[in-house]
Design a protein around this motif. Structure first.
Motif, PDB file in Angstrom:
ATOM      1  N   GLN A  16      -3.244   3.311  -2.571  1.00 11.30           N
ATOM      2  CA  GLN A  16      -3.246   2.346  -3.666  1.00 11.30           C
ATOM      3  C   GLN A  16      -2.564   1.061  -3.222  1.00 11.30           C
ATOM      4  O   GLN A  16      -1.621   1.088  -2.433  1.00 11.30           O
ATOM      5  CB  GLN A  16      -2.497   2.896  -4.879  1.00 11.30           C
ATOM      6  CG  GLN A  16      -3.137   4.103  -5.506  1.00 11.30           C
ATOM      7  CD  GLN A  16      -2.353   4.605  -6.704  1.00 11.30           C
ATOM      8  OE1 GLN A  16      -1.339   4.052  -7.087  1.00 11.30           O
ATOM      9  NE2 GLN A  16      -2.826   5.686  -7.292  1.00 11.30           N
ATOM     10  N   THR A  73      -3.701   0.205  -8.043  1.00 12.74           N
ATOM     11  CA  THR A  73      -5.156   0.297  -7.961  1.00 12.74           C
ATOM     12  C   THR A  73      -5.570   1.016  -6.687  1.00 12.74           C
ATOM     13  O   THR A  73      -5.122   0.661  -5.599  1.00 12.74           O
ATOM     14  CB  THR A  73      -5.784  -1.112  -7.980  1.00 12.74           C
ATOM     15  OG1 THR A  73      -5.365  -1.782  -9.159  1.00 12.74           O
ATOM     16  CG2 THR A  73      -7.296  -1.041  -7.952  1.00 12.74           C
ATOM     17  N   VAL A  98       0.841  -1.206   0.000  1.00 15.51           N
ATOM     18  CA  VAL A  98       0.000   0.000   0.000  1.00 15.51           C
ATOM     19  C   VAL A  98       0.871   1.249   0.000  1.00 15.51           C
ATOM     20  O   VAL A  98       1.817   1.360   0.780  1.00 15.51           O
ATOM     21  CB  VAL A  98      -0.970   0.008   1.200  1.00 15.51           C
ATOM     22  CG1 VAL A  98      -1.711   1.333   1.295  1.00 15.51           C
ATOM     23  CG2 VAL A  98      -1.954  -1.137   1.087  1.00 15.51           C
ATOM     24  N   ILE A 155      -7.479   1.735  -3.484  1.00 13.96           N
ATOM     25  CA  ILE A 155      -8.266   0.925  -2.558  1.00 13.96           C
ATOM     26  C   ILE A 155      -9.118   1.794  -1.648  1.00 13.96           C
ATOM     27  O   ILE A 155      -9.986   1.303  -0.938  1.00 13.96           O
ATOM     28  CB  ILE A 155      -7.385  -0.024  -1.714  1.00 13.96           C
ATOM     29  CG1 ILE A 155      -6.392   0.757  -0.867  1.00 13.96           C
ATOM     30  CG2 ILE A 155      -6.707  -1.051  -2.594  1.00 13.96           C
ATOM     31  CD1 ILE A 155      -5.712  -0.074   0.199  1.00 13.96           C
TER      32      ILE A 155
END
Length: 49
Positions: free
Chosen positions: A23, A27, A10, A29
């Motif tokens: 992220q 991606t 992360v 989160i």
């Protein structure tokens, strides 16, 4: 923020609306609203539990 950054993979980035985004790999989160509200993005099957 400190807790999320301890999660493997992360990272923290600027969010498109001027906030903070987290992220996992590349991606999003979730993101912060102020310093207390965190929107965690879940897939539909997780929300339906």
């Amino acid at each position: 923020m400190e807790e999320l950054l301890t999660w493997a993979g992360v990272t923290m980035h600027p969010h498109r609306f001027g906030r903070v985004e987290f992220q996992l790999n590349v991606t999003e989160i979730g993101h912060l609203h102020g310093s207390r509200l965190f929107d965690l993005l879940l897939i539909k099957s997780e929300c339906d539990r």
